[in-house]
Design a protein around this motif. Structure first.
Motif, PDB file in Angstrom:
ATOM      1  N   HIS A  15      28.505  48.270 -13.832  1.00 44.19           N
ATOM      2  CA  HIS A  15      27.876  49.720 -13.762  1.00 44.19           C
ATOM      3  C   HIS A  15      28.152  50.325 -15.179  1.00 44.19           C
ATOM      4  CE1 HIS A  15      26.941  48.892  -9.538  1.00 44.19           C
ATOM      5  NE2 HIS A  15      28.123  48.492  -9.374  1.00 44.19           N
TER       6      HIS A  15
ATOM      7  N   PRO B 103      26.299  48.705 -18.706  1.00 42.83           N
ATOM      8  CA  PRO B 103      25.084  48.979 -18.716  1.00 42.83           C
ATOM      9  C   PRO B 103      24.402  50.423 -18.954  1.00 42.83           C
ATOM     10  CG  PRO B 103      25.564  47.327 -16.981  1.00 42.83           C
ATOM     11  CD  PRO B 103      26.907  47.937 -17.285  1.00 42.83           C
ATOM     12  N   ASN B 104      25.191  51.167 -18.162  1.00 44.32           N
ATOM     13  CA  ASN B 104      24.763  52.775 -18.178  1.00 44.32           C
ATOM     14  C   ASN B 104      25.338  53.565 -19.502  1.00 44.32           C
ATOM     15  OD1 ASN B 104      23.334  53.587 -15.610  1.00 44.32           O
ATOM     16  ND2 ASN B 104      24.917  52.262 -14.865  1.00 44.32           N
TER      17      ASN B 104
ATOM     18  N   PRO C  63      22.726  52.110 -23.570  1.00 49.28           N
ATOM     19  CA  PRO C  63      21.791  52.715 -24.230  1.00 49.28           C
ATOM     20  C   PRO C  63      21.862  53.841 -25.243  1.00 49.28           C
ATOM     21  CG  PRO C  63      21.149  52.595 -21.992  1.00 49.28           C
ATOM     22  CD  PRO C  63      22.495  52.109 -22.082  1.00 49.28           C
TER      23      PRO C  63
ATOM     24  N   ARG D 277      15.976  50.245 -26.823  1.00 49.32           N
ATOM     25  CA  ARG D 277      16.572  51.042 -25.697  1.00 49.32           C
ATOM     26  C   ARG D 277      15.713  51.035 -24.526  1.00 49.32           C
ATOM     27  NH1 ARG D 277      18.194  57.144 -25.893  1.00 49.32           N
ATOM     28  NH2 ARG D 277      16.116  57.156 -26.488  1.00 49.32           N
TER      29      ARG D 277
ATOM     30  N   ALA E 179      15.045  47.782 -22.787  1.00 51.86           N
ATOM     31  CA  ALA E 179      16.097  47.429 -21.844  1.00 51.86           C
ATOM     32  C   ALA E 179      16.261  48.257 -20.693  1.00 51.86           C
ATOM     33  CB  ALA E 179      17.409  47.309 -22.777  1.00 51.86           C
ATOM     34  N   ASP E 180      15.683  49.397 -20.777  1.00 54.14           N
ATOM     35  CA  ASP E 180      15.748  50.726 -19.663  1.00 54.14           C
ATOM     36  C   ASP E 180      14.651  50.421 -18.527  1.00 54.14           C
ATOM     37  OD1 ASP E 180      16.166  52.508 -17.909  1.00 54.14           O
ATOM     38  OD2 ASP E 180      16.460  53.977 -19.451  1.00 54.14           O
ATOM     39  N   PRO E 181      15.269  49.716 -17.293  1.00 54.39           N
ATOM     40  CA  PRO E 181      14.208  49.783 -16.138  1.00 54.39           C
ATOM     41  C   PRO E 181      13.638  51.017 -16.022  1.00 54.39           C
ATOM     42  CG  PRO E 181      16.732  49.675 -15.435  1.00 54.39           C
ATOM     43  CD  PRO E 181      16.667  49.397 -16.834  1.00 54.39           C
ATOM     44  N   THR E 182      14.237  52.141 -16.035  1.00 53.03           N
ATOM     45  CA  THR E 182      13.365  53.303 -15.814  1.00 53.03           C
ATOM     46  C   THR E 182      12.658  53.794 -16.628  1.00 53.03           C
ATOM     47  OG1 THR E 182      14.869  54.904 -16.981  1.00 53.03           O
ATOM     48  CG2 THR E 182      15.745  54.478 -14.822  1.00 53.03           C
ATOM     49  N   ARG E 183      12.531  53.164 -17.840  1.00 54.56           N
ATOM     50  CA  ARG E 183      11.163  53.457 -18.673  1.00 54.56           C
ATOM     51  C   ARG E 183      10.282  52.322 -18.799  1.00 54.56           C
ATOM     52  NH1 ARG E 183      13.678  56.846 -23.266  1.00 54.56           N
ATOM     53  NH2 ARG E 183      15.664  57.442 -22.327  1.00 54.56           N
ATOM     54  N   ARG E 184      10.736  51.127 -18.413  1.00 56.08           N
ATOM     55  CA  ARG E 184       9.932  49.756 -18.485  1.00 56.08           C
ATOM     56  C   ARG E 184       8.901  49.776 -17.405  1.00 56.08           C
ATOM     57  NH1 ARG E 184      13.680  45.313 -18.318  1.00 56.08           N
ATOM     58  NH2 ARG E 184      13.839  45.512 -16.047  1.00 56.08           N
ATOM     59  N   ARG E 185       9.319  50.358 -16.249  1.00 53.19           N
ATOM     60  CA  ARG E 185       8.441  50.107 -14.974  1.00 53.19           C
ATOM     61  C   ARG E 185       8.310  51.672 -14.627  1.00 53.19           C
ATOM     62  NH1 ARG E 185       9.476  45.970 -11.128  1.00 53.19           N
ATOM     63  NH2 ARG E 185      10.023  43.993 -11.997  1.00 53.19           N
ATOM     64  N   ARG E 186       6.963  52.141 -14.917  1.00 50.47           N
ATOM     65  CA  ARG E 186       6.638  53.368 -14.367  1.00 50.47           C
ATOM     66  C   ARG E 186       5.305  53.484 -13.735  1.00 50.47           C
ATOM     67  NH1 ARG E 186       8.314  58.056 -16.053  1.00 50.47           N
ATOM     68  NH2 ARG E 186       9.784  57.241 -17.510  1.00 50.47           N
TER      69      ARG E 186
END
Lengths: 274, 292, 264
Positions: B200, B203-204, B207, B281, B284-291
């Motif tokens: 946790h 990984p957080n 970035p 970054r 690697a960041d799921p909050t930006r990769r999948r939108r």
């Protein structure tokens, strides 16, 4: 003639999304109007648009006019900063959800309350001090002198909201906008603040625009409501009509949800009586 | 430390512009890779082939660009292209070496400080502040005083100075992550502290830390240049871009290429690394990769 | 009456050099008799919840689990405690790790508690997938939610993910801190309905901190009212909230905002 007239108000974000579209309602002098919506419905943006305080990049269209007897009629949409500044505090005033962010953490309460009094009424020295004490007493703060010397973090959330209300009322605005003023507070404190607002609005015959997500809270303090969903008005009317006979499916859902929770409480009372 | 504050306080890219920015992110990553790739390629080639020997001063002093010296020569008559190619190697070594050293020490120290209880945290924070207040150059001189001046001593000095900055940033980020409910949820799920850190916390914070390390990479390249000028970096004939810059300064009007070329390369490397970090970054960041 | 699953016995808690947050609190949580902790902010509700969760140790008194004092040092017992007692938080935006997929978030208790340890390694993944899918189904999320990330969900859906994580280890008790107060009204009702359903279908005992008496009335058969770190009134929800005896409880019940009465 209406004190506040919102006609075909639209708010568009920087990337061209419509956050509010074609919103119209009026608030007459001395009446109470409620805006109800869930998060993202655009209810707080509406308040900001009325104050001319939209965040940079957002654009308003349509018309928002304020008409105060003796001060003339003013169009807010597209108005310049100087004109808006003259209106803020005097014609309209806001109480926000989180009083801690509305108050300067490094300034004593007394100074913060004095600021609008000094600007609007030109008070100085002893007269100003008396006015500050009176303003704090008006919002039912016990020990106004102690509160005046305190910093925002030294008093409770409920007391801070009372201070914020005192500041909003300092210039006796014709319209008070309350944006979720009790959401961050405990239930018992919420009840006290609502009672306080109710009394003050009546005493000064101000108009009230009350914004909230809780149907029970908003319907308790206003006489007309408008339900917003995704920036559009889905239903409006007198409180009792909307609450007892909602027409739009979304309004029915909202009322149903509130009724369901209410019913859980009612069952308790019945269980005890039987 | 305005850079640190800017990084810590930077919003996570949520907002109306995030979607349009997302598209251009892969472009910045590509550009960054190309810029860094060129420098790396030059450095690799320099290991096997150079246009002239580094010590060869037969070309005449301050020759303008042309044949056989493509970019001309410096004030000692050495081939400029050769010097630049060697400089690429030094710059990359200085940047990478100090980032690895400073990053490793800084992240470990920052994690420790982030988890530390009240008084220990105060002590560590005070130490970090002292270390940050200490000028890198002074630190470098101290390190050089105990060892001989070399690329290694420069890297150690820059790395140590960097570790304090990285540690302070890491500490703040760790504290922020630890305040989240998902850490408590992990604990009530029976997750041990070491696993909380690995699954946790790291990984957080990574970035933001990685972008900061890229920034530090650029600063390390520049710091190495200053140290070389003071004679605290790689000794000649290992040309460093920084020393080339300083040496060519006096003759900037006669032979401008001597200043422009290393200057441009420094800028290319620094910008390239930052673009790579920024782009990476996002990948690697799921909050930006999948939108949606 | 059966033995309580969790019991707080004369519990007190104070931070160093600070006045007590909790004083002499005794609460029993028995199977199917969930307790709601109500009171103003600062009354000590959340601290009590942390003690019941074993996240902090009481300064005085004891927390008992299945009749024995909870000892953080006893790893085997802590593991069975963690498995049996799970939690849901108020803010679903803070309680899910943004960098983990929903499958990973929901399966965390399975991995950390070693619940699938008996299975041979190759079968673990498949078994974990099944357990996660079952938990997601139970909270009303679509199957494909497993591969997605928290930011793709609304607040209400995130809270469902958090509840899925809390039930994946098939606990007996769910300790929830204001589980619906951060949600919109209509979402709130749906999550309350979900918790009520889980309570029925899974025999889950719901213990909850809440300031929303309507939610309390819907979910917990018992109430403990806290004021300044002390329990001032506790008992059956209907009795306590229906005819409150303590002054604070009376004020609390009176303060609940209600819709204008329906015409007769």
């Amino acid at each position: 003639m209406s004190l506040l007239e919102v006609a075909g108000l639209g708010v568009r974000s920087a990337d061209g999304r419509d956050l509010i579209s074609d919103l119209s309602f009026t608030v007459d002098a001395g009446t109470r109007f409620g805006l109800i919506g869930e998060s993202g419905s655009g209810k707080s943006l509406t308040a900001l648009a009325i104050m001319g305080l939209l965040p940079p990049g957002m654009t308003a269209s349509g018309s928002v006019t304020l008409d105060v007897p003796g001060r003339g009629r003013t169009e807010i949409v597209g108005a310049g900063e100087r004109l808006l500044n003259r209106l803020r505090g005097r014609t309209t005033s806001v109480v926000f959800q989180e009083p801690l962010t509305a108050l300067d953490p490094l300034m004593r309460i007394g100074h913060q309350v004095a600021e609008p009094l000094r600007r609007a009424q030109g008070l100085r020295g002893r007269a100003l001090k008396t006015a500050v004490t009176a303003a704090l007493e008006e919002v039912r703060l016990a020990e106004p002198d102690r509160i005046a010397r305190a910093y925002p973090h030294e008093i409770s959330g409920g007391q801070r909201q009372r201070v914020a209300i005192a500041m909003a009322l300092a210039c006796r605005p014709a319209l008070l906008i309350a944006d979720e003023p009790t959401t961050a507070l405990d239930v018992t404190v919420q009840a006290e603040i609502l009672a306080l607002l109710d009394g003050l609005v009546s005493a000064h015959s101000m108009a009230l625009l009350f914004i909230g997500h809780d149907l029970a809270v908003v319907s308790g303090i206003t006489d007309h409501v408008l339900i917003l969903k995704d920036g559009k008005a889905v239903e409006s009317g007198a409180v009792l009509d909307v609450v007892n006979a909602p027409r739009h499916p979304y309004a029915r859902e909202l009322v149903g949800s509130a009724r369901e929770l209410d019913a859980a409480l009612d069952r308790l009372g019945e269980g005890e009586r039987s | 430390m305005s850079v640190e504050q800017a990084l810590v306080g930077a919003p996570d890219g949520e907002g109306p512009k995030a979607a349009t920015r997302h598209v251009s992110r892969s472009v910045t990553l590509t550009i960054g890779c190309v810029l860094v790739g060129v420098i790396v390629l030059v450095a690799v080639v320099s290991l096997f082939w150079l246009p002239f020997a580094p010590e060869d001063t037969s070309g005449g002093r301050l020759m303008p660009p042309g044949a056989p010296h493509l970019l001309g020569t410096d004030k000692l008559g050495r081939d400029l292209l050769t010097q630049l190619m060697i400089g690429a190697r030094i710059a990359l070594a200085a940047g990478a070496g100090s980032v690895v050293l400073g990053g490793a020490i800084g992240i470990v120290a920052g994690l420790a400080a982030g988890f530390a209880t009240r008084w220990l945290d105060d002590v560590v924070s005070a130490l970090l502040d002292i270390l940050i207040a200490f000028p890198t150059l002074l630190l470098a001189m101290l390190v050089a005083a105990t060892q001989a001046a070399s690329l290694t001593s420069a890297i150690v000095a820059i790395g140590l100075a960097m570790s304090a900055i990285v540690a302070r940033l890491t500490r703040v980020l760790v504290k922020r992550v630890l305040a989240h409910d998902f850490i408590t949820a992990a604990r009530t799920s029976g997750t041990s502290w070491p696993r909380v850190v690995l699954e946790h916390v790291v990984p957080n914070i990574w970035p933001t830390v990685s972008v900061n390390l890229a920034l530090q990479f650029g600063l390390a390249v520049l710091a190495e240049a200053s140290l070389s000028y003071l004679g605290l970096g790689a000794p000649p004939p290992n040309a460093s871009w920084g020393r080339m810059l300083q040496e060519a300064q006096a003759s900037v009007f006669i032979a401008p290429v001597g200043v422009i070329a290393p200057g441009v390369l420094i800028v290319v490397l620094v910008i390239g690394v930052n673009l790579v970090a920024d782009g990476f970054r996002d990948v690697a960041d799921p909050t930006r990769r999948r939108r949606r | 009456m059966s033995r309580p699953i969790i019991e707080a016995r004369e519990v007190g808690f104070a931070y160093r050099r600070a006045p007590a947050v909790l004083t002499d609190v005794s609460i029993e949580i028995t199977q199917g008799r969930g307790v709601a902790l109500v009171g103003e902010s600062g009354a000590g509700k959340t601290t009590l919840l942390r003690l019941l969760l074993g996240l902090a140790t009481p300064t005085t008194g004891r927390i008992l689990f299945d009749g024995d004092t909870l000892a953080p040092g006893d790893r085997r017992r802590m593991r069975s405690f963690r498995r049996d007692v799970q939690t849901v938080f108020q803010d679903p935006y803070s309680s899910l790790d943004p960098r983990q997929s929903v499958a990973r978030i929901v399966s965390e208790p399975l991995r950390s508690l070693g619940l699938l340890r008996d299975l041979p390694r190759p079968e673990r993944r498949a078994a974990a997938g099944e357990r996660v899918a079952a938990a997601l189904h139970a909270v009303g999320l679509p199957e494909d939610a497993a591969g997605r990330y928290p930011h793709e969900f609304s607040g209400g859906q995130r809270q469902r993910v958090a509840i899925a994580r809390a039930i994946v280890s098939e606990p007996r008790v769910l300790l929830a801190d204001e589980p619906v107060s951060a949600l919109d009204v209509s979402t709130r009702v749906r999550i309350v309905d979900l918790l009520a359903e889980l309570r029925e279908t899974r025999g889950l005992t719901v213990v909850m901190v809440s300031h929303d008496l309507a939610v309390v009335a819907a979910l917990c058969p018992q109430v403990a009212v806290l004021e300044r770190g002390r329990v001032v009134e506790q008992g059956d929800t209907a009795a306590v909230l229906g005819s409150p005896r303590h002054a604070y409880t009376r004020r609390l019940v009176r303060s609940v905002p209600r819709l204008p009465a329906r015409p007769a």
